[in-house]
Design a protein around this motif. Sequence first.
Motif, mmCIF file in Angstrom:
data_model
loop_
_atom_site.group_PDB
_atom_site.id
_atom_site.type_symbol
_atom_site.label_atom_id
_atom_site.label_comp_id
_atom_site.label_asym_id
_atom_site.label_seq_id
_atom_site.Cartn_x
_atom_site.Cartn_y
_atom_site.Cartn_z
ATOM 1 N N ASN A 189 0.823 -1.213 0.000
ATOM 2 C CA ASN A 189 0.000 0.000 0.000
ATOM 3 C C ASN A 189 0.856 1.261 0.000
ATOM 4 O O ASN A 189 0.440 2.286 -0.561
ATOM 5 C CB ASN A 189 -0.941 -0.015 1.206
ATOM 6 N N SER A 190 2.034 1.206 0.613
ATOM 7 C CA SER A 190 2.947 2.352 0.530
ATOM 8 C C SER A 190 3.401 2.561 -0.910
ATOM 9 O O SER A 190 3.523 3.702 -1.376
ATOM 10 C CB SER A 190 4.165 2.123 1.427
ATOM 11 N N LEU A 191 3.631 1.465 -1.623
ATOM 12 C CA LEU A 191 3.999 1.559 -3.032
ATOM 13 C C LEU A 191 2.868 2.166 -3.854
ATOM 14 O O LEU A 191 3.105 2.995 -4.741
ATOM 15 C CB LEU A 191 4.368 0.177 -3.565
ATOM 16 N N VAL A 192 1.622 1.767 -3.555
ATOM 17 C CA VAL A 192 0.466 2.335 -4.259
ATOM 18 C C VAL A 192 0.386 3.837 -4.018
ATOM 19 O O VAL A 192 0.172 4.629 -4.955
ATOM 20 C CB VAL A 192 -0.835 1.639 -3.813
ATOM 21 N N LEU A 193 0.555 4.259 -2.761
ATOM 22 C CA LEU A 193 0.517 5.691 -2.455
ATOM 23 C C LEU A 193 1.626 6.442 -3.192
ATOM 24 O O LEU A 193 1.405 7.552 -3.712
ATOM 25 C CB LEU A 193 0.659 5.913 -0.948
ATOM 26 N N TYR A 194 2.814 5.854 -3.233
ATOM 27 C CA TYR A 194 3.919 6.500 -3.932
ATOM 28 C C TYR A 194 3.611 6.636 -5.420
ATOM 29 O O TYR A 194 3.857 7.697 -6.023
ATOM 30 C CB TYR A 194 5.200 5.697 -3.736
ATOM 31 N N LEU A 195 3.084 5.589 -6.029
ATOM 32 C CA LEU A 195 2.770 5.627 -7.462
ATOM 33 C C LEU A 195 1.701 6.670 -7.767
ATOM 34 O O LEU A 195 1.758 7.347 -8.800
ATOM 35 C CB LEU A 195 2.295 4.244 -7.935
ATOM 36 N N ILE A 196 0.742 6.809 -6.857
ATOM 37 C CA ILE A 196 -0.341 7.768 -7.090
ATOM 38 C C ILE A 196 0.156 9.204 -6.951
ATOM 39 O O ILE A 196 -0.050 10.043 -7.835
ATOM 40 C CB ILE A 196 -1.512 7.505 -6.129
ATOM 41 N N PHE A 197 0.831 9.500 -5.843
ATOM 42 C CA PHE A 197 1.179 10.896 -5.554
ATOM 43 C C PHE A 197 2.503 11.327 -6.178
ATOM 44 O O PHE A 197 2.840 12.515 -6.137
ATOM 45 C CB PHE A 197 1.197 11.115 -4.041
ATOM 46 N N SER A 198 3.250 10.421 -6.780
ATOM 47 C CA SER A 198 4.455 10.818 -7.504
ATOM 48 C C SER A 198 4.166 11.101 -8.973
ATOM 49 O O SER A 198 5.028 11.609 -9.686
ATOM 50 C CB SER A 198 5.520 9.713 -7.410
ATOM 51 N N SER A 199 2.967 10.796 -9.415
ATOM 52 C CA SER A 199 2.578 11.040 -10.802
ATOM 53 C C SER A 199 1.517 12.133 -10.850
ATOM 54 O O SER A 199 0.388 11.929 -10.384
ATOM 55 C CB SER A 199 2.023 9.749 -11.436
ATOM 56 N N PRO A 200 1.850 13.319 -11.392
ATOM 57 C CA PRO A 200 0.873 14.416 -11.443
ATOM 58 C C PRO A 200 -0.402 14.047 -12.196
ATOM 59 O O PRO A 200 -1.491 14.464 -11.814
ATOM 60 C CB PRO A 200 1.637 15.538 -12.166
ATOM 61 N N GLY A 201 -0.256 13.253 -13.262
ATOM 62 C CA GLY A 201 -1.428 12.881 -14.051
ATOM 63 C C GLY A 201 -2.384 11.987 -13.297
ATOM 64 O O GLY A 201 -3.605 12.079 -13.483
ATOM 65 N N ILE A 202 -1.865 11.128 -12.430
ATOM 66 C CA ILE A 202 -2.710 10.190 -11.690
ATOM 67 C C ILE A 202 -3.328 10.850 -10.460
ATOM 68 O O ILE A 202 -4.519 10.681 -10.188
ATOM 69 C CB ILE A 202 -1.895 8.942 -11.279
ATOM 70 N N ARG A 203 -2.538 11.605 -9.704
ATOM 71 C CA ARG A 203 -3.042 12.134 -8.442
ATOM 72 C C ARG A 203 -4.103 13.215 -8.640
ATOM 73 O O ARG A 203 -4.806 13.561 -7.691
ATOM 74 C CB ARG A 203 -1.902 12.671 -7.593
ATOM 75 N N LYS A 204 -4.239 13.755 -9.857
ATOM 76 C CA LYS A 204 -5.270 14.764 -10.102
ATOM 77 C C LYS A 204 -6.645 14.151 -10.309
ATOM 78 O O LYS A 204 -7.652 14.861 -10.281
ATOM 79 C CB LYS A 204 -4.889 15.606 -11.331
ATOM 80 N N LYS A 205 -6.700 12.856 -10.522
ATOM 81 C CA LYS A 205 -7.978 12.196 -10.792
ATOM 82 C C LYS A 205 -8.644 11.784 -9.486
ATOM 83 O O LYS A 205 -8.029 11.114 -8.659
ATOM 84 C CB LYS A 205 -7.755 10.972 -11.681
ATOM 85 N N PRO A 206 -9.918 12.162 -9.286
ATOM 86 C CA PRO A 206 -10.622 11.797 -8.051
ATOM 87 C C PRO A 206 -10.646 10.291 -7.793
ATOM 88 O O PRO A 206 -10.593 9.858 -6.645
ATOM 89 C CB PRO A 206 -12.033 12.342 -8.282
ATOM 90 N N SER A 207 -10.710 9.493 -8.871
ATOM 91 C CA SER A 207 -10.742 8.034 -8.705
ATOM 92 C C SER A 207 -9.541 7.549 -7.910
ATOM 93 O O SER A 207 -9.674 6.709 -7.000
ATOM 94 C CB SER A 207 -10.748 7.352 -10.076
ATOM 95 N N TYR A 208 -8.373 8.099 -8.221
ATOM 96 C CA TYR A 208 -7.156 7.644 -7.558
ATOM 97 C C TYR A 208 -6.942 8.306 -6.208
ATOM 98 O O TYR A 208 -6.173 7.801 -5.386
ATOM 99 C CB TYR A 208 -5.954 7.853 -8.482
ATOM 100 N N LEU A 209 -7.628 9.426 -5.953
ATOM 101 C CA LEU A 209 -7.631 9.979 -4.600
ATOM 102 C C LEU A 209 -8.354 9.029 -3.656
ATOM 103 O O LEU A 209 -7.919 8.803 -2.521
ATOM 104 C CB LEU A 209 -8.309 11.353 -4.586
ATOM 105 N N PHE A 210 -9.462 8.456 -4.120
ATOM 106 C CA PHE A 210 -10.194 7.490 -3.309
ATOM 107 C C PHE A 210 -9.382 6.208 -3.108
ATOM 108 O O PHE A 210 -9.382 5.627 -2.024
ATOM 109 C CB PHE A 210 -11.535 7.161 -3.970
#
Length: 349
Positions: free
Chosen positions: A48-69
Amino acid sequence: MDTCRVPANTSKCSGNTMECFMVLSTQAQKISIGILCGLFGTMCVFENSLVLYLIFSSPGIRKKPSYLFIGSLALADILASITFVCSFVNFHVFNDTDVSKEVFLLQLGGVNTSFSASLSSLLLTALDRYISISRPSEYKLLMTRKRAWTALAVLWVTCATIACLPLLGWNCCVLDSACSELFPFVDDNYQSGWVCFVMVLLGCIVYAYAHVLWRARQHVAYMEKHQAQVGKQNTRMRMDVMLAKTLVMVLAVLMLCWSPVLVLMIYSIFGRLSDRLRKVFAFCSTLCLLNSMVNPIIYALRSKELSSSLRRVFSHFRKQLKVTEESPEAESTHKSSVIETVCEDTHAM
């Protein structure tokens, strides 16, 4: 063990209350629980730490509400694994009875908050997918980042408030009421209310996913019928279908892992649990950790954006290793070691 158990309609707040709930009687049972918690907990935190890193290290992914959830789900699973493993192992394996009632209820509140937030994050994700598939043209207007962050804030505050009610006074010691057979100091009515809360969450998730799956099937039929039509809308629908299927898999794993625990909790409300069933409950509780461990694996296998981001991270890591190995300093060090070896061999001759 039976001598310190009290009937369900009386209070269990006595000096030996904590010991009454330590149901693991053999060393083999304690070792088994310790291994399961250590393995599942470690893997859960890492994944899960890896998932958080992948989400918040990528500007394109972390801007999407789906990946915030999904990020909220990963964070909840990390906190759940840490709080659950520490308190569960300390209580059942090391039999620590030195903690006060307040400290124990605080630990239990942390576990309940994390697991409740995990389920609630799945519910928000399901609702997000439902809006994305049922109203694709209005999705960006309805599901903004501001609304997503607001929903997450409400989610965590609500879960924390409900989980901390025993610490705030809703416990059988303060109320002198019937206590739970599964948790020290916990009021039977509170346990019933928490089970109802979880069941409502699961029911809403199932209801939302039923609509998501129905819409996904419609989209699949549409794409099969219009295979020649290629465009942005078709690509968007294909991504929604993939994510919907991923989340349905998450839901299936969730139900399999949580059902035994919920069934035993419901049974304890209406009947008496034997010592054997209480031991079964202790082992079934580790399935909640298994659910938290499996979720990131499903994301990595099913989410193209996360898997692509993971490949980029590994590729960057390999390049960094290669550059380090081929750097002038490394080459100079290598040559120096070769020269020293030759000189040593010469002196030896």
